[in-house]
Structure formats: structure tokens, C-alpha cells
Motif scaffolding. Structure first.
Motif, PDB file in Angstrom:
ATOM      1  N   ALA A 296       0.815  -1.222   0.000  1.00 24.78           N
ATOM      2  CA  ALA A 296       0.000   0.000   0.000  1.00 24.78           C
ATOM      3  C   ALA A 296       0.845   1.266   0.000  1.00 24.78           C
ATOM      4  CB  ALA A 296      -0.944   0.000   1.203  1.00 24.78           C
ATOM      5  N   GLU A 297       2.050   1.195   0.517  1.00 26.28           N
ATOM      6  CA  GLU A 297       2.938   2.361   0.486  1.00 26.28           C
ATOM      7  C   GLU A 297       3.231   2.791  -0.951  1.00 26.28           C
ATOM      8  OE1 GLU A 297       6.490   1.665   2.686  1.00 26.28           O
ATOM      9  OE2 GLU A 297       5.454   1.419   4.613  1.00 26.28           O
ATOM     10  N   GLU A 301      -3.616   5.454  -3.463  1.00 21.77           N
ATOM     11  CA  GLU A 301      -4.969   5.760  -3.926  1.00 21.77           C
ATOM     12  C   GLU A 301      -5.832   4.514  -4.117  1.00 21.77           C
ATOM     13  OE1 GLU A 301      -8.453   7.368  -4.925  1.00 21.77           O
ATOM     14  OE2 GLU A 301      -6.757   8.336  -3.936  1.00 21.77           O
ATOM     15  N   PRO A 302      -5.365   3.466  -4.816  1.00 17.47           N
ATOM     16  CA  PRO A 302      -6.215   2.279  -4.942  1.00 17.47           C
ATOM     17  C   PRO A 302      -6.536   1.633  -3.605  1.00 17.47           C
ATOM     18  CG  PRO A 302      -4.203   2.027  -6.242  1.00 17.47           C
ATOM     19  CD  PRO A 302      -4.156   3.376  -5.649  1.00 17.47           C
ATOM     20  N   PHE A 303      -5.602   1.668  -2.669  1.00 16.75           N
ATOM     21  CA  PHE A 303      -5.888   1.074  -1.368  1.00 16.75           C
ATOM     22  C   PHE A 303      -6.849   1.935  -0.560  1.00 16.75           C
ATOM     23  CE2 PHE A 303      -2.376  -1.733  -2.342  1.00 16.75           C
ATOM     24  CZ  PHE A 303      -2.779  -2.915  -1.747  1.00 16.75           C
ATOM     25  N   ALA A 304      -6.868   3.226  -0.805  1.00 11.30           N
ATOM     26  CA  ALA A 304      -7.883   4.077  -0.179  1.00 11.30           C
ATOM     27  C   ALA A 304      -9.268   3.683  -0.670  1.00 11.30           C
ATOM     28  CB  ALA A 304      -7.603   5.547  -0.493  1.00 11.30           C
ATOM     29  N   GLN A 305      -9.379   3.320  -1.956  1.00 13.71           N
ATOM     30  CA  GLN A 305     -10.660   2.872  -2.489  1.00 13.71           C
ATOM     31  C   GLN A 305     -11.070   1.512  -1.923  1.00 13.71           C
ATOM     32  OE1 GLN A 305     -12.660   4.886  -4.380  1.00 13.71           O
ATOM     33  NE2 GLN A 305     -11.042   6.334  -3.821  1.00 13.71           N
ATOM     34  N   VAL A 306     -10.080   0.669  -1.638  1.00 15.54           N
ATOM     35  CA  VAL A 306     -10.361  -0.606  -0.962  1.00 15.54           C
ATOM     36  C   VAL A 306     -10.964  -0.347   0.406  1.00 15.54           C
ATOM     37  CG1 VAL A 306      -9.301  -2.644   0.090  1.00 15.54           C
ATOM     38  CG2 VAL A 306      -8.623  -1.942  -2.220  1.00 15.54           C
ATOM     39  N   ALA A 307     -10.378   0.596   1.134  1.00 10.55           N
ATOM     40  CA  ALA A 307     -10.892   0.940   2.463  1.00 10.55           C
ATOM     41  C   ALA A 307     -12.340   1.389   2.370  1.00 10.55           C
ATOM     42  CB  ALA A 307     -10.031   2.029   3.090  1.00 10.55           C
ATOM     43  N   GLU A 315      -8.508   5.753   3.450  1.00 15.30           N
ATOM     44  CA  GLU A 315      -7.074   5.887   3.687  1.00 15.30           C
ATOM     45  C   GLU A 315      -6.436   4.508   3.554  1.00 15.30           C
ATOM     46  OE1 GLU A 315      -5.479   8.653   4.239  1.00 15.30           O
ATOM     47  OE2 GLU A 315      -7.193   9.999   4.535  1.00 15.30           O
ATOM     48  N   PRO A 316      -5.234   4.412   2.985  1.00 13.99           N
ATOM     49  CA  PRO A 316      -4.584   3.104   2.863  1.00 13.99           C
ATOM     50  C   PRO A 316      -4.451   2.391   4.206  1.00 13.99           C
ATOM     51  CG  PRO A 316      -3.411   4.731   1.565  1.00 13.99           C
ATOM     52  CD  PRO A 316      -4.439   5.482   2.358  1.00 13.99           C
ATOM     53  N   SER A 317      -4.113   3.132   5.249  1.00 13.08           N
ATOM     54  CA  SER A 317      -3.964   2.512   6.570  1.00 13.08           C
ATOM     55  C   SER A 317      -5.282   1.937   7.067  1.00 13.08           C
ATOM     56  CB  SER A 317      -3.427   3.531   7.572  1.00 13.08           C
ATOM     57  OG  SER A 317      -4.302   4.650   7.676  1.00 13.08           O
ATOM     58  N   SER A 318      -6.402   2.539   6.675  1.00 12.94           N
ATOM     59  CA  SER A 318      -7.713   2.026   7.066  1.00 12.94           C
ATOM     60  C   SER A 318      -8.009   0.694   6.381  1.00 12.94           C
ATOM     61  CB  SER A 318      -8.809   3.035   6.724  1.00 12.94           C
ATOM     62  OG  SER A 318      -8.630   4.240   7.426  1.00 12.94           O
ATOM     63  N   PHE A 323      -8.711  -5.032   6.931  1.00 10.72           N
ATOM     64  CA  PHE A 323      -8.382  -6.394   6.512  1.00 10.72           C
ATOM     65  C   PHE A 323      -7.860  -7.197   7.699  1.00 10.72           C
ATOM     66  CE2 PHE A 323      -5.636  -9.692   4.714  1.00 10.72           C
ATOM     67  CZ  PHE A 323      -6.493 -10.280   3.801  1.00 10.72           C
ATOM     68  N   ASP A 324      -6.993  -6.592   8.486  1.00 11.08           N
ATOM     69  CA  ASP A 324      -6.442  -7.254   9.676  1.00 11.08           C
ATOM     70  C   ASP A 324      -7.565  -7.683  10.620  1.00 11.08           C
ATOM     71  OD1 ASP A 324      -5.347  -7.221  12.570  1.00 11.08           O
ATOM     72  OD2 ASP A 324      -3.517  -7.267  11.376  1.00 11.08           O
ATOM     73  N   ARG A 325      -8.507  -6.774  10.879  1.00  8.79           N
ATOM     74  CA  ARG A 325      -9.615  -7.101  11.784  1.00  8.79           C
ATOM     75  C   ARG A 325     -10.455  -8.248  11.255  1.00  8.79           C
ATOM     76  NH1 ARG A 325     -10.012  -1.448  12.093  1.00  8.79           N
ATOM     77  NH2 ARG A 325     -11.741  -1.446  10.592  1.00  8.79           N
ATOM     78  N   LEU A 326     -10.728  -8.215   9.957  1.00  6.34           N
ATOM     79  CA  LEU A 326     -11.581  -9.244   9.376  1.00  6.34           C
ATOM     80  C   LEU A 326     -10.901 -10.610   9.435  1.00  6.34           C
ATOM     81  CD1 LEU A 326     -14.247  -9.878   7.983  1.00  6.34           C
ATOM     82  CD2 LEU A 326     -13.147  -9.369   5.791  1.00  6.34           C
ATOM     83  N   VAL A 327      -9.628 -10.671   9.080  1.00  4.69           N
ATOM     84  CA  VAL A 327      -8.904 -11.943   9.112  1.00  4.69           C
ATOM     85  C   VAL A 327      -8.900 -12.521  10.521  1.00  4.69           C
ATOM     86  CG1 VAL A 327      -6.663 -13.063   8.828  1.00  4.69           C
ATOM     87  CG2 VAL A 327      -7.463 -11.420   7.117  1.00  4.69           C
ATOM     88  N   ARG A 328      -8.575 -11.691  11.485  1.00  5.62           N
ATOM     89  CA  ARG A 328      -8.478 -12.179  12.867  1.00  5.62           C
ATOM     90  C   ARG A 328      -9.848 -12.529  13.441  1.00  5.62           C
ATOM     91  NH1 ARG A 328      -3.236 -11.665  14.454  1.00  5.62           N
ATOM     92  NH2 ARG A 328      -1.962 -10.251  13.182  1.00  5.62           N
TER      93      ARG A 328
END
Length: 385
Positions: A296-297, A301-307, A315-318, A323-328
Motif C-alpha cells: 500500500a505504500e 490511492e487504490p488502497f484508499a478505495q479498498v478501504a 485511507e490506505p492505513s484504514s 483487513f487485519d480485523r476481518l482476518v483475525r
């Protein structure tokens, strides 16, 4: 400005509870007459009555079905060749793939191998052209994960145990039949791992170098459907609405990767498969969990759209956090300890990540994956907890 793109043709898609009953008439629509048909069925479906339902529906339409279910795990060239011999012996005029990715990928290659009189490894890594005409395939997924019912790709292990792929329009099924009722009996772990695999398909398709604005429609809708329904389908397996949303999401993600391909997470999961028998869906989810922030770094922009598609702030960090929350939350095992991998030797994983069969996925990753990055990324995967 919207960039140039080409949209691949897609199979006819039928969706809805109870639609397996139509399979006989649907095959007649393709073949124009009754034919002998090989049903390539996941062996786990027989005790559930699903294989028998398909068999009976085909018979009612005048077809002569025969079942092939002698396989386990992920597709292998030896199994595909055995099934091809069965198809040739019965003079099959059509193939039905019934099950998860193994059954569907196997069915697609049988259709090509039978038409060409060739073995599966003939078409590995596109070293030989596929036949222009193959036996018609109806793909009936019973898990929501691979999207193989709409793609022109079949993944399998060769005689050396290396995961390879065949690709080409002739491999694409003629019809994808999506019946959410067939997925109700899928256990929670399989529901979670296959659903996460489909989610990774969608995320990689809309964030890699090959993404385009039309395919993003498939990807973003798939992300939204899977993110909103994976928890419900995992916890309440009989929720047909949630199951249907996952099945459609998986199909849409399949359409997206058929046009845009995958990226680093699939590179890593294929490399892991060469080292230990780790389920593909889980391996792919863990690979993205470990490396999504790094990728994502290079593609904010595409990862912001994923969020945004996941219901988070753009935001890419979002996206990484969601994704982290969903997997866990799916409660799959995160650590790779005790699974036959030498976790103190990440260089072995890095070596397989660099292998020629995994090069297209590495090349398509939006952030350039240099030789010096491979060991770092392998270490991130092995450090998961």
C-alpha cells in the motif's frame, strides 16, 4: 482520465437458490442434444446429496452422467490425466465441475486435455497452445472462494509438486451456475479461508498494475459483499442471504482477476505451497496480512478505495486495519509454526517467490518487488502471530 482497457468475455452466469435443478436443461442448451457427461465432483458432496442431485437433474434431461470424484486436496496433474482418460473412455460430450476450486480447475483442464488428447502438463505455464475447441464445461461452485467458474485459468501441481498454471480463453466455462444453497454445509474454517481468498482476489485486482476502471466495478462490489457478509456466513452457516452474497462476491472477484490478475499475496501463497501443504485460501490471506501495508505504500490511492469498499475511511492505513480485523475475526490460525516450514530460513521462501512460475504475480504488484525485497517480505510472513 480513464485509461485504455479491454474486457474479457464472460460465461453466462445464473444465480439463485435451487438453480442446480436446471443443470440438465442448461447442458442441453449448450450441446443441443443428450450427451455423455463427466461430473467432476468434490468427494465431500456425495454424503450431502449434492452429487446425486446433479446426477439426477442431468439424467432427467436425457444426458448420461458419470461421476469422477477420486481426488483430494488441490489439483494435481496425475488426477487430471486420470479423469481425462475417464472422459475419453465414455466419449464425453460435456463436463460438469461441481465443488470448490479443485473440482472446477480440474474440470476445465479435462475439457481441454480430452479435446487435444494431451496431458495436463502439456499446457503448464502455457508451453503449448490450448485447443481452439474444448468440451463444454458447466461450473458449479460449492464454496465461495476461487472464482474459477468465470476465469480462463487453471492452477495445478505438476509431477514435481510445483504449483503451475494453464491459461487461455478455451479454459473458460460456458456456464457458471451459482446456487447458494449448495454452500450451506461448508464448515466455518473453509467458509472463512475461501472467503478471504476471494477478498484477496478482489483487492489485488483493483490495486495491481493491470487494474482498470471497468474491472474496479467488479472488484469494489466484491470487496463490499465479502467484507459485509463473511462473518455472518462463518457464524451462521444456514444464512442463505449471507451465503449468496459471498458466492456472488467470489464470482465478481473472479471476473476481476480474469481481467487484471493477482499480485504479491498470490506469489507468496504459491511459494508457500511448494514448501508445505497449507490450504491456499488461508495462505493467501496470511500473505496479504503480512505484506498489505508494504504494498500500500506504493499504491495509496487504490488502497484508499479498498478501504471505502470495506466501509472504512478512504485511507490506505484504514484498508490495512480493516483487513487485519476481518482476518483475525475469522479465527483462522495466524502463525505458521508447526506446519512443516523452516521459519528460521525465510530465504527458502524468498527463493520460491523468485521462481519463474511466480514471476507474473510479482511483476503485476503495484510496488516494485526487487530482489532485495524478497527476503524482507518472506520474513514478514514468517513473523506473523
Amino acid at each position: 482520465m480513464i485509461g485504455q482497457f479491454s474486457q474479457n468475455a464472460m460465461p453466462e452466469i445464473v444465480f439463485g437458490p435451487g438453480r442446480l435443478a436446471e443443470i440438465g436443461d442448461r447442458l442441453t442448451g449448450l450441446t443441443k442434444r443428450p450427451v455423455s457427461v463427466l461430473i467432476v465432483a468434490d468427494p465431500a458432496l456425495a454424503p450431502l446429496g449434492i452429487t446425486a442431485s446433479a446426477y439426477e437433474a442431468l439424467g432427467r434431461a436425457g444426458h448420461k452422467p458419470q461421476i469422477f470424484d477420486r481426488f483430494a486436496g488441490e489439483p494435481k496433474s496425475s488426477t487430471i490425466d486420470e479423469a481425462t482418460e475417464a472422459a475419453l473412455a465414455m466419449h464425453a460430450g460435456g463436463i460438469v465441475g461441481l465443488g470448490g476450486g479443485t473440482a472446477l480447475d480440474t474440470a476445465k483442464l479435462i475439457a481441454a486435455c480430452a479435446a487435444a488428447g494431451a496431458t495436463a502438463e502439456t499446457f503448464a505455464l502455457c508451453k503449448s497452445p490450448l485447443p481452439d475447441e474444448t468440451l463444454p464445461v458447466i461450473a458449479v461452485p460449492t464454496t465461495a472462494g476461487t472464482g474459477s467458474e468465470v476465469t480462463a485459468t487453471s492452477v495445478f501441481s505438476n509431477s514435481a509438486g510445483v504449483k503451475v498454471w494453464a491459461w487461455g480463453v478455451p479454459l473458460k466455462p460456458r456456464l457458471a451456475l451459482l446456487d447458494p444453497e449448495l454452500t450451506i454445509a461448508v464448515p466455518p474454517f473453509v467458509t472463512a479461508s475461501t472467503g478471504l481468498d476471494a477478498l484477496v482476489h478482489a483487492i489485488e485486482a483493483c490495486t495491481n498494475r493491470n487494474r482498470n476502471d471497468l474491472a474496479d466495478l467488479f472488484s469494489h462490489r466484491a470487496i463490499a459483499l465479502i467484507a459485509a457478509n463473511l462473518g455472518r456466513a462463518t457464524e451462521e452457516g444456514t444464512d442463505v442471504a449471507a451465503r449468496g452474497a459471498l458466492l456472488l462476491g467470489s464470482c465478481l472477484a473472479g471476473l476481476a482477476i480474469d481481467n487484471c490478475g493477482t499480485a504479491l499475496a498470490h506469489n507468496i501463497s504459491h511459494a508457500l505451497a511448494a514448501l508445505a501443504p497449507i490450504a491456499h485460501g488461508r495462505a493467501t490471506a496470511l500473505a496479504m496480512l503480512a505484506t498489505m501495508d508494504w504494498v500500500a505504500e506504493g499504491a495509496p490511492e487504490p488502497f484508499a478505495q479498498v478501504a471505502l469498499a470495506m466501509g472504512a475511511t478512504p485511507e490506505p492505513s484504514s484498508a490495512v486495519a480493516a483487513f487485519d480485523r476481518l482476518v483475525r475475526s475469522c479465527k483462522i490460525k495466524i502463525s505458521l509454526e508447526g506446519e512443516g516450514l523452516e521459519l528460521n530460513r525465510p530465504e527458502k521462501l524468498a527463493e520460491h517467490m523468485a521462481a519463474p512460475e511466480n514471476a507474473p504475480m510479482r511483476k503485476s504488484t503495484r510496488r516494485t518487488v526487487g530482489d532485495d525485497d524478497l527476503l524482507l517480505l518472506a520474513q514478514k510472513v514468517y513473523a506473523l502471530r
